[in-house]
Each structure stands twice: as C-alpha cells, then as structure tokens.
Write a protein that holds these residues in place. Structure first.
Motif, PDB file in Angstrom:
ATOM      1  N   LEU A 196       0.826  -1.202   0.000  1.00 56.33           N
ATOM      2  CA  LEU A 196       0.000   0.000   0.000  1.00 56.33           C
ATOM      3  C   LEU A 196       0.861   1.254   0.000  1.00 56.33           C
ATOM      4  O   LEU A 196       0.556   2.237  -0.693  1.00 56.33           O
ATOM      5  CB  LEU A 196      -0.923  -0.017   1.218  1.00 56.33           C
ATOM      6  CG  LEU A 196      -1.819   1.212   1.407  1.00 56.33           C
ATOM      7  CD1 LEU A 196      -2.803   1.344   0.253  1.00 56.33           C
ATOM      8  CD2 LEU A 196      -2.563   1.136   2.743  1.00 56.33           C
ATOM      9  N   ALA A 197       1.955   1.236   0.756  1.00 57.43           N
ATOM     10  CA  ALA A 197       2.848   2.392   0.821  1.00 57.43           C
ATOM     11  C   ALA A 197       3.490   2.674  -0.541  1.00 57.43           C
ATOM     12  O   ALA A 197       3.633   3.832  -0.942  1.00 57.43           O
ATOM     13  CB  ALA A 197       3.934   2.161   1.871  1.00 57.43           C
ATOM     14  N   GLU A 257      10.629  15.180   0.608  1.00 54.81           N
ATOM     15  CA  GLU A 257      11.525  14.094   1.007  1.00 54.81           C
ATOM     16  C   GLU A 257      10.809  12.978   1.748  1.00 54.81           C
ATOM     17  O   GLU A 257      11.373  11.900   1.950  1.00 54.81           O
ATOM     18  CB  GLU A 257      12.638  14.642   1.884  1.00 54.81           C
ATOM     19  CG  GLU A 257      12.166  15.265   3.173  1.00 54.81           C
ATOM     20  CD  GLU A 257      13.304  15.822   4.010  1.00 54.81           C
ATOM     21  OE1 GLU A 257      13.034  16.216   5.159  1.00 54.81           O
ATOM     22  OE2 GLU A 257      14.440  15.859   3.513  1.00 54.81           O
ATOM     23  N   MET A 258       9.547  13.196   2.163  1.00 56.00           N
ATOM     24  CA  MET A 258       8.806  12.147   2.846  1.00 56.00           C
ATOM     25  C   MET A 258       8.436  11.004   1.907  1.00 56.00           C
ATOM     26  O   MET A 258       8.134   9.906   2.357  1.00 56.00           O
ATOM     27  CB  MET A 258       7.538  12.715   3.497  1.00 56.00           C
ATOM     28  CG  MET A 258       6.430  13.083   2.515  1.00 56.00           C
ATOM     29  SD  MET A 258       4.923  13.699   3.314  1.00 56.00           S
ATOM     30  CE  MET A 258       4.393  12.296   4.261  1.00 56.00           C
ATOM     31  N   ILE A 259       8.452  11.234   0.598  1.00 58.21           N
ATOM     32  CA  ILE A 259       8.082  10.204  -0.367  1.00 58.21           C
ATOM     33  C   ILE A 259       9.275   9.293  -0.608  1.00 58.21           C
ATOM     34  O   ILE A 259      10.325   9.748  -1.055  1.00 58.21           O
ATOM     35  CB  ILE A 259       7.615  10.841  -1.690  1.00 58.21           C
ATOM     36  CG1 ILE A 259       6.393  11.721  -1.445  1.00 58.21           C
ATOM     37  CG2 ILE A 259       7.289   9.759  -2.715  1.00 58.21           C
ATOM     38  CD1 ILE A 259       5.885  12.427  -2.677  1.00 58.21           C
ATOM     39  N   PRO A 260       9.160   8.011  -0.317  1.00 56.74           N
ATOM     40  CA  PRO A 260      10.299   7.101  -0.521  1.00 56.74           C
ATOM     41  C   PRO A 260      10.576   6.900  -2.003  1.00 56.74           C
ATOM     42  O   PRO A 260       9.709   7.115  -2.857  1.00 56.74           O
ATOM     43  CB  PRO A 260       9.841   5.800   0.146  1.00 56.74           C
ATOM     44  CG  PRO A 260       8.347   5.872   0.160  1.00 56.74           C
ATOM     45  CD  PRO A 260       7.997   7.321   0.263  1.00 56.74           C
ATOM     46  N   ALA A 261      11.803   6.487  -2.298  1.00 55.40           N
ATOM     47  CA  ALA A 261      12.177   6.218  -3.684  1.00 55.40           C
ATOM     48  C   ALA A 261      11.432   4.993  -4.205  1.00 55.40           C
ATOM     49  O   ALA A 261      10.890   4.190  -3.431  1.00 55.40           O
ATOM     50  CB  ALA A 261      13.682   6.013  -3.783  1.00 55.40           C
ATOM     51  N   SER A 291      13.854   2.178   3.960  1.00 56.76           N
ATOM     52  CA  SER A 291      12.512   1.736   4.309  1.00 56.76           C
ATOM     53  C   SER A 291      11.490   2.291   3.331  1.00 56.76           C
ATOM     54  O   SER A 291      11.612   3.423   2.851  1.00 56.76           O
ATOM     55  CB  SER A 291      12.157   2.178   5.729  1.00 56.76           C
ATOM     56  OG  SER A 291      12.985   1.552   6.679  1.00 56.76           O
ATOM     57  N   LEU A 292      10.474   1.492   3.049  1.00 55.19           N
ATOM     58  CA  LEU A 292       9.427   1.891   2.114  1.00 55.19           C
ATOM     59  C   LEU A 292       8.259   2.575   2.810  1.00 55.19           C
ATOM     60  O   LEU A 292       7.312   2.989   2.158  1.00 55.19           O
ATOM     61  CB  LEU A 292       8.929   0.662   1.349  1.00 55.19           C
ATOM     62  CG  LEU A 292       9.967   0.024   0.415  1.00 55.19           C
ATOM     63  CD1 LEU A 292       9.443  -1.275  -0.165  1.00 55.19           C
ATOM     64  CD2 LEU A 292      10.363   0.990  -0.686  1.00 55.19           C
ATOM     65  N   SER A 293       8.320   2.692   4.126  1.00 56.18           N
ATOM     66  CA  SER A 293       7.286   3.393   4.877  1.00 56.18           C
ATOM     67  C   SER A 293       7.867   3.754   6.239  1.00 56.18           C
ATOM     68  O   SER A 293       8.835   3.128   6.696  1.00 56.18           O
ATOM     69  CB  SER A 293       6.038   2.521   5.042  1.00 56.18           C
ATOM     70  OG  SER A 293       5.003   3.226   5.701  1.00 56.18           O
ATOM     71  N   ALA A 294       7.299   4.752   6.876  1.00 54.99           N
ATOM     72  CA  ALA A 294       7.789   5.172   8.190  1.00 54.99           C
ATOM     73  C   ALA A 294       7.357   4.174   9.252  1.00 54.99           C
ATOM     74  O   ALA A 294       6.248   3.640   9.225  1.00 54.99           O
ATOM     75  CB  ALA A 294       7.251   6.560   8.531  1.00 54.99           C
ATOM     76  N   HIS A 316      -1.029   4.108   8.456  1.00 53.16           N
ATOM     77  CA  HIS A 316      -1.256   5.549   8.544  1.00 53.16           C
ATOM     78  C   HIS A 316      -0.291   6.347   7.671  1.00 53.16           C
ATOM     79  O   HIS A 316      -0.680   7.365   7.088  1.00 53.16           O
ATOM     80  CB  HIS A 316      -1.173   6.021  10.005  1.00 53.16           C
ATOM     81  CG  HIS A 316       0.214   6.091  10.553  1.00 53.16           C
ATOM     82  ND1 HIS A 316       0.858   5.010  11.121  1.00 53.16           N
ATOM     83  CD2 HIS A 316       1.115   7.114  10.627  1.00 53.16           C
ATOM     84  CE1 HIS A 316       2.057   5.365  11.519  1.00 53.16           C
ATOM     85  NE2 HIS A 316       2.254   6.631  11.227  1.00 53.16           N
ATOM     86  N   PHE A 317       0.959   5.914   7.544  1.00 52.03           N
ATOM     87  CA  PHE A 317       1.914   6.714   6.780  1.00 52.03           C
ATOM     88  C   PHE A 317       1.587   6.742   5.285  1.00 52.03           C
ATOM     89  O   PHE A 317       1.657   7.816   4.669  1.00 52.03           O
ATOM     90  CB  PHE A 317       3.336   6.219   7.007  1.00 52.03           C
ATOM     91  CG  PHE A 317       4.370   7.094   6.356  1.00 52.03           C
ATOM     92  CD1 PHE A 317       4.710   8.324   6.904  1.00 52.03           C
ATOM     93  CD2 PHE A 317       4.996   6.706   5.184  1.00 52.03           C
ATOM     94  CE1 PHE A 317       5.645   9.149   6.302  1.00 52.03           C
ATOM     95  CE2 PHE A 317       5.944   7.515   4.572  1.00 52.03           C
ATOM     96  CZ  PHE A 317       6.268   8.744   5.134  1.00 52.03           C
ATOM     97  N   PRO A 318       1.237   5.613   4.645  1.00 45.01           N
ATOM     98  CA  PRO A 318       0.813   5.716   3.242  1.00 45.01           C
ATOM     99  C   PRO A 318      -0.346   6.675   3.027  1.00 45.01           C
ATOM    100  O   PRO A 318      -0.372   7.430   2.043  1.00 45.01           O
ATOM    101  CB  PRO A 318       0.414   4.275   2.897  1.00 45.01           C
ATOM    102  CG  PRO A 318       1.204   3.432   3.822  1.00 45.01           C
ATOM    103  CD  PRO A 318       1.310   4.212   5.091  1.00 45.01           C
TER     104      PRO A 318
END
Length: 363
Positions: A96-97, A111-115, A137-140, A280-282
């Motif tokens: 989902l993230a 910068e919060m958006i992961p690569a 990491s792909l999500s926080a 929640h982070f996605p």
C-alpha cells in the motif's frame, strides 16, 4: 486485558500524530496552527514506541514462560508462526505504501516520499532484514516490525538455552541489563534487537513480578536497575519504559489489567492499533499530496484538513485490522497465497493426467 488495549491505543495515536507533525505540508500547517503542540509531538511523540516494546515483552513472557519455566523444544515452529503473523499484514502495508508513494509523487515534491521500490528492497522487507541490511525503508515506522520479530526470537532462544528453571529468564534479564547500560546508549546498534532489549526485558520482568511472594523483590529490582541506567545516561525513552513496567507489574498483582482503562473506545483503539500503525503513513502521503494541491488555504481549512487526515487514518486502520491484520483475515490470506503457489503444480498434474489418458487412445 483492557489496560494493555488502552495503552496500545493511546500509543498508536501518539505515533500517528508524531508523523502528522513531522512530514510534509500538513506538518507545516500544524506548526502554524499550534506551534508548541507541534514541537512537543515532533520531539517526544516517538517515545510512544516504548509502550509497544514493554507490552510486547510483557506478553512474550506470558506466552513463552508464564511461570519462569524454560522452553523444552527449540522454538523453530514458534518463530515460523510469529513470522507469518507479522509479515502478512506488514507486506500488505508495504505494498500500500508503494502504491500511495507513486500516486503522491505526481503532486508532491517532498523528502517524505520514498524512492521507487526495487526487487532487492521488496525481498529485504519480506525477510524483515531491511534495517540490518541498510535498505531504505518503504514506509515510516516499519523498522519496528523487524525489531519485534528479532526481540521475540532472541527471547525464545534464550529461554530454550537456559533449560533450567529461572535460568532462561535470568539470561533474558542479564542481556536486558547489557542493553540498558551499554547497547542502548549507542545509535549504531538501533537496527538490532539488543538496542531495544532493555525495554522488552523490563516488560518481561513486569510479568514475572506478578507472583505475590516475589512482587516486592521484583519491583525493587526493576526500580534499582532502571534508576541506575538513568543515572548513568538519562534517556527519556528508558524513563517511559521503567514507569510502564512498574505500572504493569502492580496492575497484574492487583487485577488492574482487567479494570484500569476499561473503556469501550480505548479498547477499540487498542484492537486496531497495529492496523493504524501499519497503514497511517501511506495515507498521510496521499493526504499531504492532496493538501499541497490546494494553495493559500487559511487556518480553519488547515485545521479541518489535519482532522480529516487523522480520522481517515484511524478508519483505514480499522478496515485493515478487520480484513488483513486480524488472525482470521491473515489465515485466509496465507491460505490463498498457498493455493496460488500450488496452482501451477495442480495445472501441471492435470495436464499430465490428461496427456496420459490420450496417449493410449492414439496408439
């Protein structure tokens, strides 16, 4: 145990608000609306993770060694069940993230958006080794899932190695002391269980302190060890862990686990806390992207945007708990995955059977 549900529910909300105050345009809006609240959430909100660590140690002691007894058999099957219990909802949340990051990247440059995820990242996350291998990491917050598995595995092996009564718990507590007095003081170790074992061991000690004859001795030991660790190097997260461990030890002895915080709303928040933690982070990625697409929003609009993002995260976490994270839902997902994995073999077997029937007729 309503007390544990209530504590987990409150801790999950603090972590959600911490991330809301830390990332993207919504965090900037919160800083403008309530600068002092935003600063406190940013600085101290992450300490709520200690609640999960202490409770996890408390429940692990209850499940693995409720009376201080060792594990008789090597814990391979226990670790396999624990891994599946964690990794199924975890990888669903990671997927989902990735989707939400791809959508948010079209409207938000932050910068919060992961690569973009690669195959190696997926495999590292699926193996719960992303932190150890230094993979982005792909999500926080996903580091916690890997650490939770490491801590459970470490405690299980220590209880198996100490195959004499109370030797296993003593090994857990001895390594917990090493964590409190050494490893937890150096961020270099924060991708390994040993960094967090101090809080986990305090939770386990709180469970083992529940015996009436040992309560005062264990409470005294917990207080002395925790105070000494704080005097050596004061860490707010260790203070939170110490106070919570003392609370759980007293609550278990006096029945507070079943009475304190016995509120339906808090119980509901506790039941869905892991689902909220995972998804929640996605959703905050999408919320920040949507908020950024509207320019020149005033104070009231920003407030309602923050409130809406918070509410949606809780509701989505509830749905995730019901349909993905709960034990029943996880079993259905595992069953479906196993069926898909066996599908090519079933097709091949059916094809071979059909071919075998046809060959004699052609001959």
């Amino acid at each position: 145990m309503p007390l544990l549900d209530g504590l987990k529910g409150l801790a999950a909300q603090v972590i959600l608000l911490h991330h809301l105050a830390s990332y993207g345009p919504l965090a900037q809006a919160l800083r403008e609306l309530a600068p002092q609240l935003s600063r406190h959430l940013f600085d101290y909100g992450r300490m709520a993770v200690q609640v999960f660590l202490v409770i996890a140690g408390f429940l692990a002691a209850r499940g693995l060694s409720p009376e201080g007894q060792p594990l008789v058999r090597a814990p391979w099957s226990l670790l396999g069940k624990r891994y599946l219990r964690l990794v199924v909802p975890f990888m669903c949340a990671v997927s989902l993230a990735v989707i939400c990051a791809a959508v948010a990247d079209r409207w938000l440059d932050d910068e919060m958006i992961p690569a973009r995820a690669g195959v190696g990242q997926w495999l590292a996350h699926a193996a719960l080794l992303h932190g150890v291998l230094g993979v982005e990491s792909l999500s926080a917050g996903v580091w916690y899932v890997a650490i939770d598995f490491q801590l459970f595995a470490l405690m299980a092996w220590l209880l198996w190695l100490g195959r004499a009564r109370w030797l296993g718990p003593l090994l857990v507590l001895a390594l917990g002391l090493a964590s409190l007095f050494h490893f937890n003081r150096y961020p270099f170790f924060d991708n390994w269980a040993i960094y967090f074992l101090g809080a986990y061991a305090l939770g386990a000690a709180a469970w083992w302190a529940g015996e009436p004859r040992r309560l005062r001795l264990w409470l005294g030991a917990i207080c002395c060890v925790g105070t000494a660790a704080l005097l050596l190097d004061f860490r707010g997260r260790i203070l939170v862990s110490l106070l919570l461990a003392l609370l759980l030890a007293v609550a278990r002895r006096r029945g507070g686990l079943n009475r304190w915080l016995d509120q339906p709303f808090l119980g509901w928040l506790g039941q869905v806390s892991y689902g909220v933690f995972l998804v929640h982070f996605p959703l905050l990625l999408l919320a920040n992207a949507l908020f950024a697409s509207f320019e020149h929003l005033g104070g009231p609009a920003s407030f309602f945007a923050l409130l809406a993002a918070w509410t949606v995260c809780i509701l989505a976490g509830t749905l995730f708990h019901r349909h993905v994270e709960s034990p029943e839902a996880s079993r259905r997902i595992v069953g479906a995955l196993l069926w898909l994995a066996h599908l090519p073999l079933l097709v091949l077997r059916s094809g071979l059977t059909w071919l075998r029937r046809q060959l004699p007729g052609e001959g």
